[in-house]
Design a protein around this motif. Sequence first.
Motif, PDB file in Angstrom:
ATOM      1  N   THR A   1       0.781  -1.233   0.000  1.00  0.00           N
ATOM      2  CA  THR A   1       0.000   0.000   0.000  1.00  0.00           C
ATOM      3  C   THR A   1       0.817   1.289   0.000  1.00  0.00           C
ATOM      4  OG1 THR A   1      -0.149  -0.016   2.413  1.00  0.00           O
ATOM      5  CG2 THR A   1      -1.906  -1.139   1.191  1.00  0.00           C
ATOM      6  N   THR A   2       2.114   1.214   0.141  1.00  0.00           N
ATOM      7  CA  THR A   2       2.929   2.434   0.086  1.00  0.00           C
ATOM      8  C   THR A   2       4.130   2.204  -0.819  1.00  0.00           C
ATOM      9  OG1 THR A   2       4.404   1.893   1.939  1.00  0.00           O
ATOM     10  CG2 THR A   2       2.317   2.996   2.482  1.00  0.00           C
ATOM     11  N   LEU A   3       4.665   3.304  -1.316  1.00  0.00           N
ATOM     12  CA  LEU A   3       5.879   3.199  -2.123  1.00  0.00           C
ATOM     13  C   LEU A   3       7.029   2.667  -1.279  1.00  0.00           C
ATOM     14  CD1 LEU A   3       7.195   3.592  -4.854  1.00  0.00           C
ATOM     15  CD2 LEU A   3       7.578   6.004  -4.263  1.00  0.00           C
ATOM     16  N   GLY A   4       7.037   2.991   0.013  1.00  0.00           N
ATOM     17  CA  GLY A   4       8.063   2.447   0.903  1.00  0.00           C
ATOM     18  C   GLY A   4       8.013   0.928   0.979  1.00  0.00           C
ATOM     19  N   GLU A   5       6.803   0.373   1.099  1.00  0.00           N
ATOM     20  CA  GLU A   5       6.645  -1.086   1.091  1.00  0.00           C
ATOM     21  C   GLU A   5       7.146  -1.683  -0.217  1.00  0.00           C
ATOM     22  OE1 GLU A   5       2.975  -3.110   2.941  1.00  0.00           O
ATOM     23  OE2 GLU A   5       2.288  -1.109   2.381  1.00  0.00           O
ATOM     24  N   ALA A   6       6.766  -1.049  -1.315  1.00  0.00           N
ATOM     25  CA  ALA A   6       7.180  -1.544  -2.630  1.00  0.00           C
ATOM     26  C   ALA A   6       8.694  -1.496  -2.776  1.00  0.00           C
ATOM     27  CB  ALA A   6       6.507  -0.738  -3.733  1.00  0.00           C
ATOM     28  N   ASN A   7       9.309  -0.414  -2.315  1.00  0.00           N
ATOM     29  CA  ASN A   7      10.776  -0.312  -2.367  1.00  0.00           C
ATOM     30  C   ASN A   7      11.443  -1.389  -1.527  1.00  0.00           C
ATOM     31  OD1 ASN A   7      11.171   1.873  -4.134  1.00  0.00           O
ATOM     32  ND2 ASN A   7      10.923   3.383  -2.509  1.00  0.00           N
ATOM     33  N   THR A   8      10.921  -1.601  -0.334  1.00  0.00           N
ATOM     34  CA  THR A   8      11.494  -2.623   0.550  1.00  0.00           C
ATOM     35  C   THR A   8      11.366  -4.005  -0.076  1.00  0.00           C
ATOM     36  OG1 THR A   8      11.058  -1.319   2.541  1.00  0.00           O
ATOM     37  CG2 THR A   8      11.328  -3.693   2.838  1.00  0.00           C
ATOM     38  N   LEU A   9      10.215  -4.268  -0.681  1.00  0.00           N
ATOM     39  CA  LEU A   9      10.001  -5.546  -1.356  1.00  0.00           C
ATOM     40  C   LEU A   9      10.973  -5.703  -2.517  1.00  0.00           C
ATOM     41  CD1 LEU A   9       8.433  -8.159  -1.796  1.00  0.00           C
ATOM     42  CD2 LEU A   9       6.632  -6.814  -2.922  1.00  0.00           C
ATOM     43  N   GLN A  10      11.116  -4.666  -3.312  1.00  0.00           N
ATOM     44  CA  GLN A  10      12.041  -4.708  -4.445  1.00  0.00           C
ATOM     45  C   GLN A  10      13.465  -4.977  -3.973  1.00  0.00           C
ATOM     46  OE1 GLN A  10      14.625  -2.339  -5.439  1.00  0.00           O
ATOM     47  NE2 GLN A  10      15.044  -3.614  -7.250  1.00  0.00           N
ATOM     48  N   GLU A  11      13.879  -4.298  -2.933  1.00  0.00           N
ATOM     49  CA  GLU A  11      15.233  -4.462  -2.416  1.00  0.00           C
ATOM     50  C   GLU A  11      15.441  -5.866  -1.847  1.00  0.00           C
ATOM     51  OE1 GLU A  11      15.402  -1.271   0.366  1.00  0.00           O
ATOM     52  OE2 GLU A  11      15.607   0.274  -1.193  1.00  0.00           O
ATOM     53  N   SER A  12      14.423  -6.396  -1.187  1.00  0.00           N
ATOM     54  CA  SER A  12      14.553  -7.733  -0.592  1.00  0.00           C
ATOM     55  C   SER A  12      14.656  -8.819  -1.652  1.00  0.00           C
ATOM     56  CB  SER A  12      13.362  -8.014   0.331  1.00  0.00           C
ATOM     57  OG  SER A  12      12.173  -8.242  -0.422  1.00  0.00           O
ATOM     58  N   LEU A  13      14.092  -8.555  -2.837  1.00  0.00           N
ATOM     59  CA  LEU A  13      14.159  -9.537  -3.924  1.00  0.00           C
ATOM     60  C   LEU A  13      15.523  -9.526  -4.604  1.00  0.00           C
ATOM     61  CD1 LEU A  13      10.598  -8.908  -5.344  1.00  0.00           C
ATOM     62  CD2 LEU A  13      11.391 -11.071  -4.383  1.00  0.00           C
ATOM     63  N   GLY A  14      16.215  -8.408  -4.516  1.00  0.00           N
ATOM     64  CA  GLY A  14      17.591  -8.332  -5.007  1.00  0.00           C
ATOM     65  C   GLY A  14      17.745  -8.540  -6.500  1.00  0.00           C
ATOM     66  N   SER A  15      16.757  -8.098  -7.277  1.00  0.00           N
ATOM     67  CA  SER A  15      16.822  -8.290  -8.730  1.00  0.00           C
ATOM     68  C   SER A  15      16.500  -6.998  -9.441  1.00  0.00           C
ATOM     69  CB  SER A  15      15.829  -9.370  -9.166  1.00  0.00           C
ATOM     70  OG  SER A  15      15.732  -9.429 -10.579  1.00  0.00           O
ATOM     71  N   LYS A  16      17.312  -6.626 -10.412  1.00  0.00           N
ATOM     72  CA  LYS A  16      17.039  -5.449 -11.228  1.00  0.00           C
ATOM     73  C   LYS A  16      15.916  -5.716 -12.235  1.00  0.00           C
ATOM     74  CE  LYS A  16      18.955  -2.073 -10.992  1.00  0.00           C
ATOM     75  NZ  LYS A  16      18.683  -0.880 -10.124  1.00  0.00           N
ATOM     76  N   GLN A  17      15.443  -6.959 -12.272  1.00  0.00           N
ATOM     77  CA  GLN A  17      14.299  -7.280 -13.124  1.00  0.00           C
ATOM     78  C   GLN A  17      13.004  -6.736 -12.511  1.00  0.00           C
ATOM     79  OE1 GLN A  17      15.469  -8.775 -15.808  1.00  0.00           O
ATOM     80  NE2 GLN A  17      13.541  -8.745 -16.934  1.00  0.00           N
ATOM     81  N   VAL A  18      13.073  -6.362 -11.248  1.00  0.00           N
ATOM     82  CA  VAL A  18      11.902  -5.891 -10.507  1.00  0.00           C
ATOM     83  C   VAL A  18      12.076  -4.419 -10.169  1.00  0.00           C
ATOM     84  CG1 VAL A  18      10.456  -6.238  -8.466  1.00  0.00           C
ATOM     85  CG2 VAL A  18      11.612  -8.192  -9.515  1.00  0.00           C
ATOM     86  N   GLY A  19      11.034  -3.637 -10.379  1.00  0.00           N
ATOM     87  CA  GLY A  19      11.046  -2.228  -9.998  1.00  0.00           C
ATOM     88  C   GLY A  19       9.695  -1.836  -9.436  1.00  0.00           C
ATOM     89  N   VAL A  20       9.416  -0.532  -9.424  1.00  0.00           N
ATOM     90  CA  VAL A  20       8.170  -0.038  -8.858  1.00  0.00           C
ATOM     91  C   VAL A  20       7.446   0.855  -9.859  1.00  0.00           C
ATOM     92  CG1 VAL A  20       9.039  -0.172  -6.499  1.00  0.00           C
ATOM     93  CG2 VAL A  20       9.277   1.976  -7.785  1.00  0.00           C
ATOM     94  N   ILE A  21       6.141   0.960  -9.666  1.00  0.00           N
ATOM     95  CA  ILE A  21       5.287   1.865 -10.425  1.00  0.00           C
ATOM     96  C   ILE A  21       4.830   2.973  -9.485  1.00  0.00           C
ATOM     97  CG2 ILE A  21       3.172   2.104 -11.784  1.00  0.00           C
ATOM     98  CD1 ILE A  21       5.132   0.182 -13.112  1.00  0.00           C
TER      99      ILE A  21
END
Length: 273
Positions: free
Chosen positions: A156-176
């Motif tokens: 629900t927040t960009l912070g959550e999305a960023n944390t999720l992206q970072e935890s996945l450790g892949s540049k294949q994943v980003g945020v909208i």
Amino acid sequence: MNKQIDVNRISLNQITTENWSLEEAIEGCVRHEIPAISIWRHKIAEFGLKKSKNLIESANLEVSSLCRGGMFPALTSSERQDRIDDNKRAIEEAAELGSKVLVLVCGPAPNKNLQESRKWVKEGIESIIPFAEQYGVKLGIEPLHPMYTADRSVITTLGEANTLQESLGSKQVGVIVDVFHVWWDPFLYEEIERAKGNILGFHVSDWKVPLPDIFKGRSMMGDGVIDIPRIRKAVDENGYSDAVEVEVINQEIWDMPGDETLKLMKRRFVEYV
């Protein structure tokens, strides 16, 4: 003062003209010189993937994204596997249509356990990363406004999305970054900066007061309270220079003739984005 946006960055998110088929939306983009389109999967299903691809290529349109993947949480492992398999089909569709981005609306909690559902979201995305890499499609995690937690997304927040992206450790994943969903966040600009280099999409609409509906609550840019140019400037300054999708889910807009919608959309894009 914000620099005026280049109108050539505009993309029609197809849900804005929900009353149109994919073919009608493509023809509308050509008539109104809109260079890009974001396609929804239920619209592809009406024509089939091959015909959809031919229509897009004939019109020489860019596909800014495919909507949507995600919806990972489910009560049983077999259901969760079905969701993963559907996301793989969405990746294949995105690649076939020439879209570099699949938007992920991550899904609600089926059992009221938000923490567990967020774990299932992470596991779901993790499982499709190799498949996305193989097809050259990036996965854009789109955080949704908290009022959609119950039926659309536990992210629900960009912070959550960023944390999720970072935890996945892949540049294949980003945020909208969708202004309708994130404009209210007191940490928005810090989180946009944190997302630098990982922003895969930027969506615009407006938040009218009072909100006309929950699902169909978005208004055309300029009709609400969101400081869209400030958010756009922050996104631009943190590495995003691609298409800006106009995504307006609103029954009144849907009921307008599509050509009138596109005229209004282009005018408001220049004035308010």
